[in-house]
Write an enzyme that holds these catalytic residues in place. Structure first.
Site, PDB file in Angstrom:
ATOM      1  N   SER A 105      41.469  41.385  44.939  1.00  0.00           N
ATOM      2  CA  SER A 105      40.289  40.751  45.518  1.00  0.00           C
ATOM      3  C   SER A 105      40.642  40.264  46.912  1.00  0.00           C
ATOM      4  CB  SER A 105      39.846  39.556  44.661  1.00  0.00           C
ATOM      5  OG  SER A 105      38.848  38.789  45.320  1.00  0.00           O
ATOM      6  N   TYR A 150      42.245  31.885  40.335  1.00  0.00           N
ATOM      7  CA  TYR A 150      41.794  33.249  40.625  1.00  0.00           C
ATOM      8  C   TYR A 150      42.526  33.812  41.839  1.00  0.00           C
ATOM      9  CZ  TYR A 150      38.600  37.186  41.346  1.00  0.00           C
ATOM     10  OH  TYR A 150      38.071  38.442  41.497  1.00  0.00           O
TER      11      TYR A 150
END
Length: 252
Positions: free
Chosen positions: A139, A152
């Site tokens: 990501s 995350y």
């Protein structure tokens, strides 16, 4: 089942980006295993994607070693080979660090990072026989952050580091690359019970240098490129797919 066709495992293949990756690989003559923890999403995706080729749902918790071992063994039993692994399964947590429990932290790391490690560990001996590839989905949060995304962001940063480490360790039999998506709209790629028709404002689209929000096929098309044997000189790389957002200077 056709064991002569190439076989791909797509973790988190029942929804979102994973489902688009699965469909794209099926359309390009792969057998595809949908390694998905959500049984409702997995069964629904299997029924839908079988129109495009051999799609098989195997309920899988990538953070569980026994679950991953079973998924890999079942893949080999059905198709006799594994040519590529797409480590896409992930969970997103957004919580202030002083409110986040260690259990919540470990759960995010367990799925997003440990899951990629386990799947690579147990598929690599099979993929090496086919001179295949592993693609990890990270990501842009590995490179830049919003508030309260420590677990995350850390997990996705780890995925990028895991990528170049695996690329060296598994060379030359297996090439390993990474894709870091930015804003990819997945609400219309969810299982039916959670599906939402997305609406984007002018601000949503215009803030991207590409002039639009991303969609799952933006990632899937790059996966399809990277698994192609004609592109076998590419390994250890992280490809950012974000419409240019990480290159944009923002002044207030």
């Amino acid at each position: 089942m056709n064991s002569y066709k190439k076989t791909a495992i797509v973790t988190g293949g029942g929804q979102g980006i994973g489902k688009a990756i699965a469909r794209t690989l099926l359309e390009n003559n792969f057998n595809v295993i949908l390694a998905e923890i959500d049984s409702e999403a997995g069964r629904e995706a299997q029924a839908e994607l079988r129109d495009f080729g051999p799609a098989v749902f195997i309920e899988t918790d990538v953070s569980s070693e026994p679950s991953v071992v079973y998924m890999v063994e079942e893949t080999v039993r059905r198709f006799r080979r594994i040519d590529c692994l797409i480590n896409n399964a992930a969970v997103n947590s957004k919580k202030p660090i002083h409110n986040m429990t260690l259990e919540e932290w470990n759960s995010t790391i367990g799925v997003n990072l440990t899951g990629a490690f386990l799947c690579a560990k147990y598929t690599s001996s099979h993929i090496s026989l086919q001179q295949g590839s592993i693609i990890n989905i990270a990501s842009t949060r590995a490179l830049m952050s919003e508030p309260d995304t420590e677990a995350y962001s850390a997990s996705k940063g780890g995925v990028i580091a895991l990528t170049h480490s695996l690329a060296i360790s598994l060379a030359p039999e297996i090439r390993v690359n990474c894709i870091s998506p930015g804003w990819i709209e997945v609400r219309d790629w969810k299982k039916t019970s959670n599906k939402i028709v997305p609406v984007h404002s002018e601000t949503d689209t215009s803030q991207h240098p590409a002039g639009r929000v991303g969609n799952p096929y933006d990632v899937a098309s790059l996966v399809n490129f990277l698994v192609d044997d004609n592109n076998s000189f590419i390994t250890g790389q992280n490809f950012v797919v974000d419409g240019g957002m990480t290159k944009k200077m923002i002044y207030y």
